[in-house]
Motif scaffolding. Structure first.
Motif, PDB file in Angstrom:
ATOM      1  N   SER A   1       0.807  -1.221   0.000  1.00  0.00           N
ATOM      2  CA  SER A   1       0.000   0.000   0.000  1.00  0.00           C
ATOM      3  C   SER A   1       0.845   1.277   0.000  1.00  0.00           C
ATOM      4  O   SER A   1       0.391   2.309  -0.483  1.00  0.00           O
ATOM      5  CB  SER A   1      -0.926   0.023   1.214  1.00  0.00           C
TER       6      SER A   1
ATOM      7  N   THR B   1      -5.747   4.009  -0.851  1.00  0.00           N
ATOM      8  CA  THR B   1      -5.231   2.648  -0.679  1.00  0.00           C
ATOM      9  C   THR B   1      -4.491   2.522   0.639  1.00  0.00           C
ATOM     10  O   THR B   1      -4.649   1.542   1.381  1.00  0.00           O
ATOM     11  CB  THR B   1      -4.281   2.285  -1.841  1.00  0.00           C
TER      12      THR B   1
ATOM     13  N   ALA C   1      -5.429   0.268   3.882  1.00  0.00           N
ATOM     14  CA  ALA C   1      -4.447  -0.630   4.498  1.00  0.00           C
ATOM     15  C   ALA C   1      -4.367  -0.397   6.000  1.00  0.00           C
ATOM     16  O   ALA C   1      -4.266  -1.338   6.788  1.00  0.00           O
ATOM     17  CB  ALA C   1      -3.073  -0.429   3.864  1.00  0.00           C
TER      18      ALA C   1
END
Length: 397
Positions: A255, A262, A266
């Motif tokens: 990530s 993203t 994560a």
């Protein structure tokens, strides 16, 4: 950067891996289930103790925190001392579910717990204090968490005091969930049936009730439940860290350096896996110190960790049955929505997004030249100011 990250991650998780090899995975999974059961039993024990005190006496325990700012400081101080927002929020959820703590008082306590939990990774950054450049990077990466959570309180607490957007949204969502996704509180008795024998054995109908009876037994029952929650949250987190450290490491490696959304996802996923935002954010500190990650890259991971840590309070709310179940779920959802609203208002809005980054990097630059300032920041913000405010309030009210 990926190679640096992999090396740093290996160093950070080496202790976890060695412990993972010490016991078979099935033993660890049984341990996780046992500690989860212990957590749910502890919630029942505290509820049993509050019932033993009586409604008026139970509510009287929190009279000192009826001022929302004192509630905020109680949340900060308690979490900073015990180093676990999950423990603080679980206790708050349990007290609300037992009718001992009004939701209006619990909301600022939840906000305070969110601030208090950021002390752990700030302390972790002090391990780099002997190396000037490493310390500057590590301290900036850790205190961005501090400044974001403080800014979230500054923005959202006044709004909550006047308009209650978080509490109203949480109440609406709790009502929507019960009877649709979740069974009605009065019918959700499966967990109660599983834990009732243990609660009866240890609580007011069993060992604790046989000591003296009355207020003393009820108080000791509450104390037992609090101790059990603290141990269960700690042990569950440690076991899940050992079980999930490999997956968590993989998620973080894939990530970093990508889109902020993203990285945020994560942070949510890793924290949910290891049951501790402190672990997720503290693991990032060596990456920052080594230069593998920048403060800007760690920032969204930190925000995701804030959301991921709310799962423990949700688990606690699921363990509350009866009349207080809906209120317990409501305050657990307050924890979720406080972090989500904070992300929407601060990270999404460009003119607010960089404030935590700028503040963290400025403080790190100054603390690098005057290292005592780093310790002073921790002691003052997380311990001295909350403790002094609570002391003054209790002395003059």
């Amino acid at each position: 950067m990926t190679q640096q990250l992999t090396t740093s991650s290996t160093q950070v998780t080496q202790g976890h891996v060695s412990r993972r090899r010490a016991l078979p995975r099935w033993v660890l999974w049984l341990g996780a289930l046992a500690t989860l059961y212990m957590l749910i039993v502890a919630i029942g024990i505290i509820g049993d103790g509050f019932k033993g005190l009586g409604k008026d006496a139970a509510q009287g325990l929190f009279d000192f925190a009826t001022n929302p700012f004192i509630g905020l400081f109680v949340g900060i101080l308690a979490t900073a001392i015990i180093q676990s927002s999950s423990t603080t929020t679980t206790l708050v959820v349990t007290a609300v579910g037992a009718g001992a703590l009004p939701v209006e008082v619990a909301v600022p306590m939840i906000m305070g717990a969110n601030v208090g939990t950021s002390v752990t990774n700030t302390l972790a950054s002090l391990g780099h204090i002997g190396h000037k450049d490493e310390f500057r990077r590590a301290f900036a990466a850790s205190t961005v968490h501090d400044f974001f959570n403080l800014l979230a309180v500054i923005v959202l607490l006044p709004l909550e005091l006047f308009f209650q957007p978080i509490q109203r949204s949480a109440a609406w969502l709790a009502d929507a969930l019960y009877g649709t996704v979740l069974p009605e509180p009065g019918n959700a008795d499966l967990i109660g049936a599983l834990t009732k024998p243990a609660v009866n054995l240890l609580g007011m109908n069993g060992i604790m009730g046989s000591l003296q009876g009355g207020i003393l037994s009820a108080s000791l029952t509450i104390a037992l439940g609090i101790a059990a929650i603290f141990m269960a949250v700690r042990w569950l987190g440690k076991i899940l860290q050992i079980l999930m450290v490999g997956k968590a490491k993989t998620i973080l490696e894939k990530s970093v350096g990508g889109h902020p959304a993203t990285a945020m996802a994560a942070g949510v996923g890793v924290t949910a896996l290891v049951q501790s935002s402190s672990v997720t954010t503290s693991v990032m500190v060596p990456f920052a110190g080594s230069g593998a990650l920048t403060t800007k890259q760690i920032y969204p991971l930190t925000l995701g960790a804030n959301v991921g840590t709310t799962i423990t309070a949700l688990i606690a709310a699921m363990a509350v049955t009866g009349q207080g179940a809906a209120l317990a779920l409501e305050i657990a959802l307050v924890h979720v929505l406080f972090n989500v609203f904070g992300i929407v208002l601060i990270y999404v809005l460009p003119f607010l997004r960089n404030i935590p980054l700028v503040c963290a990097e400025f403080l790190a630059k100054v603390a690098t030249e005057h290292k005592s300032l780093a310790l002073a920041w921790v002691v003052t913000v997380f311990l001295a100011i909350p403790a002094l405010a609570i002391l003054i309030h209790t002395q003059f009210t």
